[in-house]
Write a protein that holds these residues in place. Sequence first.
Motif, PDB file in Angstrom:
ATOM      1  N   ALA A  10     -31.939  -6.584 -45.051  1.00 15.74           N
ATOM      2  CA  ALA A  10     -31.905  -6.511 -43.588  1.00 15.74           C
ATOM      3  C   ALA A  10     -30.588  -5.903 -43.101  1.00 15.74           C
ATOM      4  O   ALA A  10     -30.580  -5.037 -42.218  1.00 15.74           O
ATOM      5  CB  ALA A  10     -32.107  -7.895 -42.987  1.00 15.74           C
ATOM      6  N   VAL A  11     -29.479  -6.333 -43.686  1.00 14.50           N
ATOM      7  CA  VAL A  11     -28.170  -5.792 -43.301  1.00 14.50           C
ATOM      8  C   VAL A  11     -28.098  -4.308 -43.648  1.00 14.50           C
ATOM      9  O   VAL A  11     -27.634  -3.489 -42.841  1.00 14.50           O
ATOM     10  CB  VAL A  11     -27.023  -6.578 -43.976  1.00 14.50           C
ATOM     11  N   ALA A  13     -30.594  -2.119 -44.086  1.00 13.36           N
ATOM     12  CA  ALA A  13     -31.482  -1.330 -43.222  1.00 13.36           C
ATOM     13  C   ALA A  13     -30.904  -1.206 -41.811  1.00 13.36           C
ATOM     14  O   ALA A  13     -30.925  -0.120 -41.214  1.00 13.36           O
ATOM     15  CB  ALA A  13     -32.873  -1.968 -43.181  1.00 13.36           C
ATOM     16  N   THR A  14     -30.364  -2.294 -41.297  1.00  8.27           N
ATOM     17  CA  THR A  14     -29.755  -2.269 -39.963  1.00  8.27           C
ATOM     18  C   THR A  14     -28.575  -1.307 -39.934  1.00  8.27           C
ATOM     19  O   THR A  14     -28.428  -0.509 -38.997  1.00  8.27           O
ATOM     20  CB  THR A  14     -29.304  -3.688 -39.546  1.00  8.27           C
ATOM     21  N   TYR A  15     -27.742  -1.378 -40.953  1.00 11.09           N
ATOM     22  CA  TYR A  15     -26.598  -0.464 -41.064  1.00 11.09           C
ATOM     23  C   TYR A  15     -27.063   0.995 -41.047  1.00 11.09           C
ATOM     24  O   TYR A  15     -26.528   1.823 -40.309  1.00 11.09           O
ATOM     25  CB  TYR A  15     -25.814  -0.764 -42.344  1.00 11.09           C
ATOM     26  N   ILE A  17     -29.857   2.301 -39.925  1.00 13.83           N
ATOM     27  CA  ILE A  17     -30.448   2.668 -38.630  1.00 13.83           C
ATOM     28  C   ILE A  17     -29.369   2.886 -37.571  1.00 13.83           C
ATOM     29  O   ILE A  17     -29.382   3.894 -36.853  1.00 13.83           O
ATOM     30  CB  ILE A  17     -31.475   1.596 -38.186  1.00 13.83           C
ATOM     31  N   ILE A  18     -28.419   1.964 -37.499  1.00 16.05           N
ATOM     32  CA  ILE A  18     -27.349   2.091 -36.501  1.00 16.05           C
ATOM     33  C   ILE A  18     -26.496   3.328 -36.767  1.00 16.05           C
ATOM     34  O   ILE A  18     -26.170   4.083 -35.841  1.00 16.05           O
ATOM     35  CB  ILE A  18     -26.482   0.816 -36.464  1.00 16.05           C
ATOM     36  N   LYS A  21     -28.460   6.443 -35.867  1.00 15.10           N
ATOM     37  CA  LYS A  21     -28.625   6.570 -34.416  1.00 15.10           C
ATOM     38  C   LYS A  21     -27.322   6.990 -33.737  1.00 15.10           C
ATOM     39  O   LYS A  21     -27.323   7.861 -32.868  1.00 15.10           O
ATOM     40  CB  LYS A  21     -29.121   5.249 -33.831  1.00 15.10           C
ATOM     41  N   ASN A  22     -26.218   6.390 -34.145  1.00 13.66           N
ATOM     42  CA  ASN A  22     -24.934   6.659 -33.500  1.00 13.66           C
ATOM     43  C   ASN A  22     -24.231   7.920 -34.010  1.00 13.66           C
ATOM     44  O   ASN A  22     -23.541   8.584 -33.246  1.00 13.66           O
ATOM     45  CB  ASN A  22     -23.994   5.466 -33.658  1.00 13.66           C
TER      46      ASN A  22
END
Length: 138
Positions: A10-11, A13-15, A17-18, A21-22
């Motif tokens: 989860a960490v 995948a979140t990393y 994606i962020i 995106k950024n």
Amino acid sequence: MTPLVLFSLAVFATYLIIMAKNYGIQPSVAFTMLPPMLSATTETFQFAAFLSCAGIAFVGAAAAYKQSMTNTVHIAGAVTAALFAIVWAYTICPPLPTIAILTAVYILLAVRRHKIYWAEITAFTMTYLTYFVSLITD
């Protein structure tokens, strides 16, 4: 150990994606999963899990891979991580690293942009899938 892997995934995948995106897709990614990899491995092959994660640690320590001072350490760490992740995965589920290698070769030959990024994503996917296979086969 499964909750730790799910948290790790989860960490991670979140990393990804962020960051995408950024800042757009980056040249590469780095991440480690030593405790779950060790728990999924027989004592005989725990060295492969350790060296894979140690390689990732060197990649992270020498993150500025375009600088001449850290380039060699970064590349040596990446190669070590990749080779020993493959050795580790072969001890658990030989088809997965074979598929990952073929996928990475395809990416390196056919994909035009972000080749290293997608090859690394393939490697991390293989690592997570191998761990989950180890849960099923135990």
